[in-house]
Scaffold this motif. Structure first.
Motif, mmCIF file in Angstrom:
data_model
loop_
_atom_site.group_PDB
_atom_site.id
_atom_site.type_symbol
_atom_site.label_atom_id
_atom_site.label_comp_id
_atom_site.label_asym_id
_atom_site.label_seq_id
_atom_site.Cartn_x
_atom_site.Cartn_y
_atom_site.Cartn_z
ATOM 1 N N LEU A 308 0.834 -1.211 0.000
ATOM 2 C CA LEU A 308 0.000 0.000 0.000
ATOM 3 C C LEU A 308 0.867 1.258 0.000
ATOM 4 N N PRO A 309 1.775 1.448 0.989
ATOM 5 C CA PRO A 309 2.599 2.667 0.938
ATOM 6 C C PRO A 309 3.527 2.719 -0.271
ATOM 7 N N ILE A 310 3.937 1.572 -0.792
ATOM 8 C CA ILE A 310 4.794 1.560 -1.980
ATOM 9 C C ILE A 310 4.028 2.135 -3.173
ATOM 10 N N SER A 311 2.813 1.618 -3.378
ATOM 11 C CA SER A 311 1.987 2.116 -4.493
ATOM 12 C C SER A 311 1.592 3.570 -4.272
ATOM 13 N N ALA A 312 1.285 3.927 -3.018
ATOM 14 C CA ALA A 312 0.905 5.307 -2.711
ATOM 15 C C ALA A 312 2.060 6.266 -3.019
ATOM 16 N N TYR A 313 3.259 5.877 -2.634
ATOM 17 C CA TYR A 313 4.457 6.698 -2.891
ATOM 18 C C TYR A 313 4.632 6.905 -4.402
ATOM 19 N N GLU A 314 4.479 5.827 -5.163
ATOM 20 C CA GLU A 314 4.646 5.919 -6.613
ATOM 21 C C GLU A 314 3.568 6.796 -7.243
ATOM 22 N N ASN A 315 2.342 6.724 -6.716
ATOM 23 C CA ASN A 315 1.265 7.594 -7.224
ATOM 24 C C ASN A 315 1.567 9.063 -6.957
ATOM 25 N N ILE A 316 2.131 9.341 -5.781
ATOM 26 C CA ILE A 316 2.450 10.726 -5.428
ATOM 27 C C ILE A 316 3.582 11.247 -6.319
ATOM 28 N N LEU A 317 4.572 10.406 -6.604
ATOM 29 C CA LEU A 317 5.623 10.793 -7.546
ATOM 30 C C LEU A 317 5.023 11.148 -8.903
ATOM 31 N N SER A 318 4.061 10.347 -9.338
ATOM 32 C CA SER A 318 3.425 10.598 -10.635
ATOM 33 C C SER A 318 2.619 11.892 -10.620
ATOM 34 N N ALA A 319 1.990 12.195 -9.474
ATOM 35 C CA ALA A 319 1.223 13.441 -9.367
ATOM 36 C C ALA A 319 2.143 14.657 -9.495
ATOM 37 N N VAL A 320 3.307 14.570 -8.862
ATOM 38 C CA VAL A 320 4.266 15.676 -8.956
ATOM 39 C C VAL A 320 4.801 15.783 -10.388
#
Length: 390
Positions: A308-320
């Motif tokens: 969960l935090p791994i995917s969340a981190y990657e999503n946040i990178l993509s948002a930036v």
């Protein structure tokens, strides 16, 4: 070991001595422990819990069952056991069962060694090819795992069905002298679980219709979910009795350990190298998983995966990255508002109870983000406890 050796005679002259896989694992682990070398790379948070138990199991020569919820690194640890194998071992050239030149197990290669003696051809098997993994699914059958008579093979070779060479060996015999891992063991049908009895206790396989008992040298490792493993009927008691060491895994015990795991596992895409994620955002991402594991809306028995935090981190990178592309920026920094980009990752990783279904997955995800902010805020705002009381 000199891998240029090509015959049994050369192997004998080299002074090579046969070792079982348990002996290999034991001796290589002992060397690492004596030297103080880290035994398992990239395993974080288990140094005082899982790893010592695993090392004791290896030294005892036990079959192992990793028991834990999803996303606790069970398969990752099992795969790292390959590091404790010898780099190369000799096998009789052409043997599908990786037979030892000193102790062949099938009639075909016993006869070959008798006939050719010291000229018996030898090849070398790297440890990376000595790991086999099978996901337990309802459609797995005895032929897949152990083997069965192959009438087509008999016809092609013009052999009688009573001859040993017509057997098509399953995945377990082909893992001889290696590691064999079954993921989600309780998902195997009971009649398939019975087939593992002899392998775990007597270390041999039996094929129907043949008076043979082929000895196997295999290190068995299993992974299981506690809910399935402890339910009567999911796994039969005699099989549980034959698995010698059961090791419980767990989720990261602190936010810091969780962050280390997440940062190790995330995959940054090309173009995301210039994105900065502040420590506070990393803490909030990890705290979302912590809050989810104690949420009344989420099924605790199912667990909340470290993915969960791994995917969340990657999503946040993509948002930036998306913001950078739109604005034409060369660098970017994650913001609190970018946590909303983690909602799709959160929804995909949680299994909710009835109350959670009523609340709705997106609302539960937003609630978890809010709870993580509330949990981390006191580290940055000294008077937050006073304000909460007011």
């Amino acid at each position: 070991m000199n891998t240029s050796i090509k015959t049994l005679g050369e192997l004998k002259e080299s002074g090579y001595s046969k070792k079982t896989i348990s002996e290999e694992l034991r001796s290589n682990l002992a060397e690492k422990l004596k030297s103080g070398e880290k035994v398992f790379d990239n395993i974080i948070g288990y140094d005082e819990t899982v790893i010592p138990e695993l090392e004791r199991a290896v030294l005892a020569g036990h079959s192992i069952n990793f028991l834990g919820l999803r996303g606790q690194g069970k398969t990752k640890i099992a795969r790292l056991l390959v590091q404790l194998l010898d780099e190369y071992i000799p096998v009789i050239k052409g043997s599908v069962l990786n037979e030892d030149p000193f102790e062949p197990v099938t009639e075909k290669y016993k006869d070959l060694v008798k006939e050719m003696g010291s000229k018996t051809p030898v090849s070398w098997l790297h440890r990376s090819h000595r790991y086999t993994e099978k996901l337990a699914t309802p459609d797995v059958n005895i032929a897949d795992l152990i083997g069965d008579v192959d009438p087509i093979k008999a016809a092609n070779l013009k052999l009688s069905l009573s001859e040993e060479e017509v057997i098509h060996y399953g995945i377990i015999p082909r893992s001889n002298r290696g590691l064999f891992v079954i993921n989600e063991l309780p998902d195997l049908q009971p009649r398939i679980q019975v087939a593992l009895f002899n392998l775990l206790q007597e270390q041999d396989i039996q094929i129907r219709g043949f008076k043979i008992r082929i000895p196997m040298d295999i290190q068995f490792v299993f992974t299981s979910n506690p809910e399935d493993y402890t339910n009567r009927g999911s796994i039969i008691t005699p099989l549980k009795d034959r698995i010698q060491s059961q090791i419980y895994t767990h989720y990261p015990e602190t936010n810091e350990i969780g962050r280390l795991i997440t940062k190790q596992e995330i995959k940054k895409s090309r173009g995301q190298e210039n994105i900065h994620v502040p420590l506070v955002i990393e803490k909030l991402i990890e705290q979302i998983a912590i809050e989810a594991r104690k949420s009344e809306f989420i099924d605790a028995k199912s667990g909340v995966s470290a993915r969960l935090p791994i995917s969340a981190y990657e999503n946040i990178l993509s948002a930036v990255e998306r913001r950078m592309l739109i604005n034409g920026d060369l660098t970017g920094t994650a913001r609190i508002g970018d946590l909303a980009a983690a909602i799709p990752a959160i929804i995909g990783k949680i299994e909710m109870v009835y109350e959670g279904e009523q609340e709705g997955a997106p609302n539960v995800a937003r609630r978890l983000i809010g709870q993580s902010i509330r949990a981390i805020a006191p580290e940055y705002f000294n008077n937050i406890h006073y304000l909460n009381q007011k």
